[in-house]
Design an enzyme around this catalytic site. Structure first.
Site, short mmCIF file in Angstrom:
data_model
loop_
_atom_site.label_atom_id
_atom_site.label_comp_id
_atom_site.label_asym_id
_atom_site.label_seq_id
_atom_site.Cartn_x
_atom_site.Cartn_y
_atom_site.Cartn_z
N LYS A 81 0.85 -1.18 0.00
CA LYS A 81 0.00 0.00 0.00
C LYS A 81 0.90 1.25 0.00
O LYS A 81 1.86 1.31 0.76
CB LYS A 81 -0.89 -0.04 1.25
CG LYS A 81 -2.15 0.77 1.12
CD LYS A 81 -3.20 0.35 2.13
CE LYS A 81 -4.36 1.32 2.06
NZ LYS A 81 -5.52 0.89 2.81
N GLU A 125 -20.35 -4.37 9.25
CA GLU A 125 -21.29 -3.54 10.01
C GLU A 125 -22.41 -4.36 10.62
O GLU A 125 -22.83 -4.11 11.76
CB GLU A 125 -21.87 -2.44 9.10
CG GLU A 125 -20.88 -1.35 8.72
CD GLU A 125 -19.88 -1.73 7.63
OE1 GLU A 125 -20.04 -2.81 7.01
OE2 GLU A 125 -18.93 -0.96 7.40
N ARG A 182 -26.01 -0.53 6.16
CA ARG A 182 -25.81 -1.96 5.97
C ARG A 182 -26.50 -2.81 7.04
O ARG A 182 -26.85 -3.95 6.82
CB ARG A 182 -24.30 -2.28 6.09
CG ARG A 182 -23.49 -2.07 4.87
CD ARG A 182 -23.57 -3.30 4.01
NE ARG A 182 -23.20 -2.98 2.65
CZ ARG A 182 -21.99 -3.16 2.15
NH1 ARG A 182 -21.04 -3.66 2.88
NH2 ARG A 182 -21.76 -2.86 0.90
C1 TPP Z 1 -19.30 -0.97 4.06
C2 TPP Z 1 -18.07 -0.13 4.20
N1 TPP Z 1 -17.50 0.02 5.41
C3 TPP Z 1 -16.39 0.79 5.55
C4 TPP Z 1 -15.85 1.41 4.47
C5 TPP Z 1 -14.66 2.34 4.64
N2 TPP Z 1 -13.49 1.84 3.91
C6 TPP Z 1 -13.13 2.31 2.70
S1 TPP Z 1 -11.79 1.56 2.08
C7 TPP Z 1 -11.64 0.61 3.45
C8 TPP Z 1 -10.51 -0.36 3.57
C9 TPP Z 1 -10.52 -1.33 2.46
O1 TPP Z 1 -9.43 -2.18 2.63
P1 TPP Z 1 -9.00 -3.11 1.45
O2 TPP Z 1 -10.17 -3.75 0.85
O3 TPP Z 1 -7.94 -4.02 1.97
O4 TPP Z 1 -8.40 -2.11 0.37
P2 TPP Z 1 -7.07 -1.22 0.43
O5 TPP Z 1 -7.51 0.17 0.72
O6 TPP Z 1 -6.17 -1.77 1.47
O7 TPP Z 1 -6.49 -1.34 -0.93
C10 TPP Z 1 -12.65 0.87 4.38
C11 TPP Z 1 -12.79 0.22 5.68
C12 TPP Z 1 -16.50 1.24 3.23
N3 TPP Z 1 -16.07 1.85 2.13
N4 TPP Z 1 -17.59 0.47 3.13
#
Ligand code: TPP
Length: 630
Positions: A282, A361, A389
């Site tokens: 990342k 959630e 959600r």
């Molecule tokens: C339902 C929901 N909960 C929380 C989020 C907030 N959120 C956005 S990106 C993220 C992390 C995603 O992690 P990952 O899938 O590993 O992707 P990365 O950013 O590490 O590439 C979160 C928790 C969201 N977008 N949707």
């Protein structure tokens, strides 16, 4: 030097480039990402991590005929740059600009819109089955992070995909991070793959030996089989295989050639769904982001004013910490948002009582319900948009059983640049429909403290919704007080009109009242505090007396605070009252800075004052109101 990126108008243009050209392109893309995201804000680290993966996907697949479905869509900036949106890229996340997520109306290369996590595998599976039923023959690829794959929906979809055995490619983009480090048993399993040195040693050795061979030849394939046999011995590929997927990986997600080989193999393998496990870093290629991927997950726009007043989120966390010190049964639950909810201070002191449950959630809410049945006092700290959600979990698991769970709902109302998928503009509507639930919103950060204290003492479930903003800079009580449930307060007296405001709209309503006063209209302003139960005594008393009622909320009008007040007035048989509701229309609110959107929807002081004036037809509104800022 001519820039390669300037010549990429569609994925087809990528296919002519050499490996050296691709490396140059990747570095030009990174430069662009850093420049635009530093100015506009956005998800920097996630995007820097998938530059090579995106290039490889667009070289091996043929978008838009083949469907590439990005989970969350927050990491799709390179995808946007490569699919004809390069020239508009500087407008990313701006009012009327490109969305920070994938969006069907924006491009035919975005087969599915997103913003919320863990939807990609379900959507991609739907597309794959649609293809099969139509006897068509395109490829469908879901790209999902190790954070998003922990979400229930993703696991439900993998379960069905393995069962159906339909041709589907899932690319697991594993960087070990959600926003914070990914949590949970699945994350541990993935860690083992990432850090198993024995496997990487063997892989490096075989890579060197085979580098001279053309890929696809027999010896090469045999060596791949030996490697995968060895992998099977030491690595947890079994999970995916048992789920019905063919597992490929781990693949170096910054090596375009290696990615292309894996994607080609997956594309040409037609028997089962395939999971390609890609390891990425990342923030890759930009040292500050590699060093602090948590901060650089989502960076603010450059022109964001330096913050001097604590945000509502910070005051929430500080108050929670105080309450946790007093109450050993208080526990805090966050679905993967400990940073956004500022919970690190609570976690540092009470690591056993703060639970990051992953992007889950629904589970977060029912987990809280379980804790509440055993006499614990759970606070679910969650963003308004993500709480959507868990609607049935709030209803069926918490409220139907009247369990005293506290919902600390951050980012209520207009959130700004994240746009349609993230606006917290529905919560009053979906929460006030639920029996037993108390629904409140503070007028300032001190009232947030008081409401939180009240909620923690309440024997019933209670929601407190607060905005994504700094507080108003008011003094914070040193000793916490509770607020009587369902009681509002009059904060300004006037005889001509009563403005009932709630939450973030109280301050502009008060300002509007001052502006109206300079035009000889005297307004009473009520800080309603509770959208449910309503302070019916106060509201009916005012309606009887003043006869002109204006209701203001940062929520959709349908089913919101205003419609509850309207229903109360109607039920009380009140006649001869003029009622006006100010709120958001029945639509998904577009992206843009909060002040732009508040002005657009008449939710700032000027807009409120102007709409109040429409209740006084004898006055010419346009000749009145020299509002600040004109
Ligand atoms: C339902 C929901 N909960 C929380 C989020 C907030 N959120 C956005 S990106 C993220 C992390 C995603 O992690 P990952 O899938 O590993 O992707 P990365 O950013 O590490 O590439 C979160 C928790 C969201 N977008 N949707």
């Amino acid at each position: 030097m001519s820039r390669l990126l300037d010549k990429i108008d569609s994925p087809a243009d990528l296919k002519m480039l050499t490996q050296e050209g691709l490396a140059q392109l990747a570095s030009e893309i990174r430069e662009k990402l850093v420049a635009v995201v530093s100015a506009n804000g956005g998800h920097l680290a996630s995007n820097l991590g998938v530059v090579e993966l995106t290039i490889a996907l667009h070289r091996i697949f043929d978008s838009p005929r083949d469907k590439i479905v990005w989970d969350v869509g927050h990491q799709a900036y390179t995808h946007k740059l490569l699919t004809g949106r390069r020239q508009r890229f500087a407008s990313l996340r701006q009012y009327k600009g490109l969305s920070g997520f994938t969006c069907r109306s924006e491009s035919q290369h975005d087969p599915f819109g997103a913003g919320h996590a863990s939807t990609s595998v379900s959507a991609a599976l739907g597309m794959a089955i649609a293809r099969d039923l139509s006897n068509d023959d395109y490829y469908v690829v879901a790209v999902i992070g190790d954070g998003a794959i922990t979400g229930g929906m993703a696991l439900e979809a993998l379960n069905q995909a393995g069962h159906l055995g339909s041709r589907l490619i899932v690319v697991l983009n594993d960087n070990g991070m959600s926003i914070s480090p990914t949590v949970g048993a699945l994350a541990k399993l993935l860690d083992r793959v990432r850090f198993d040195h024995r496997y990487h040693q063997v892989k490096e050795r075989s890579k060197r030996l085979l580098s001279a061979l053309p890929w696809g030849n027999r010896l090469w394939r045999a060596s791949q089989q030996v490697e995968s046999g060895f992998k099977g011995l030491i690595m947890p590929t079994t999970l995916w295989e048992e789920l019905g997927f063919t597992y490929m990986g781990p693949i170096d997600g910054h090596n375009i050639r290696e990615l292309e080989i894996a994607l080609t193999q997956a594309r040409d393998y037609r028997l089962k769904p395939t999971l390609i496990h890609v390891i990425t870093t990342k923030g890759k290629g930009y040292l500050p982001a590699e060093g602090d991927a948590v901060y650089f997950h989502g960076v603010p726009a450059k022109n964001t004013t330096a913050k001097v007043i604590p945000t509502y989120s910070e005051v929430f966390a500080q108050t929670t910490l105080r309450l946790a010190r007093e109450n050993p049964r208080l526990v805090v639950i966050t679905p993967a948002m400990p940073e956004g909810n500022c919970l690190s201070i609570v976690e540092a002191e009470f690591p056993q009582r703060v639970f990051d449950v992953g992007i889950c959630e629904q589970h977060a809410v029912t987990f809280a319900a379980g804790l509440a049945t055993q006499g614990f006092k759970p606070i679910v700290a969650i963003y308004s948009t993500f709480l959507q959600r868990a609607f049935d979990q709030i209803m069926h698991d918490v409220c139907l059983q009247d369990l005293p769970v506290v919902f600390a709902i951050d980012r209520g109302g207009i959130v700004g640049d994240d746009g349609k998928t993230h606006q917290g503009t529905f919560d009053f509507s979906y929460l006030t429909a639920i029996p037993n639930l108390i629904v409140s919103a503070p007028k300032d950060e001190n009232e947030l403290q008081r409401l939180l204290y009240t909620a923690v003492k309440s024997p019933h479930p209670m929601a407190i919704r607060y905005p994504r903003n700094p507080g108003l800079g008011v003094k914070l009580d040193t000793e916490l007080h509770s607020i009587p449930i369902g009681k509002g307060e009059i904060i300004r007296q006037g005889e001509d009109v009563a403005i009932l405001a709630i939450g973030v709209t109280v301050a502009p309503a008060l300002e509007a009242a001052e502006e109206l006063a300079s035009n000889n209209i005297e307004a009473t302003v009520v800080n309603a505090r509770f959208a449910k139960p309503l302070d019916s005594e106060l509201i009916i008393g005012l309606a009887n007396h003043i006869k002109r009622i204006v209701i203001v909320e940062e929520n959709i009008l349908s089913g919101g605070f205003g419609s509850s007040v309207g229903a109360l007035l109607q039920k009380s048989g009140m006649s001869n009252i003029q009622v006006k509701s100010i709120g958001l229309p029945d639509e998904f609110i577009e992206q843009g800075a909060q002040d732009i959107l508040r002005a657009k929807y008449g939710l700032d002081a000027k807009g409120i004052a102007q709409q109040v004036l429409t209740l006084f037809p004898s006055l010419d509104a346009s000749s009145l109101l020299m509002v600040k800022g004109d």
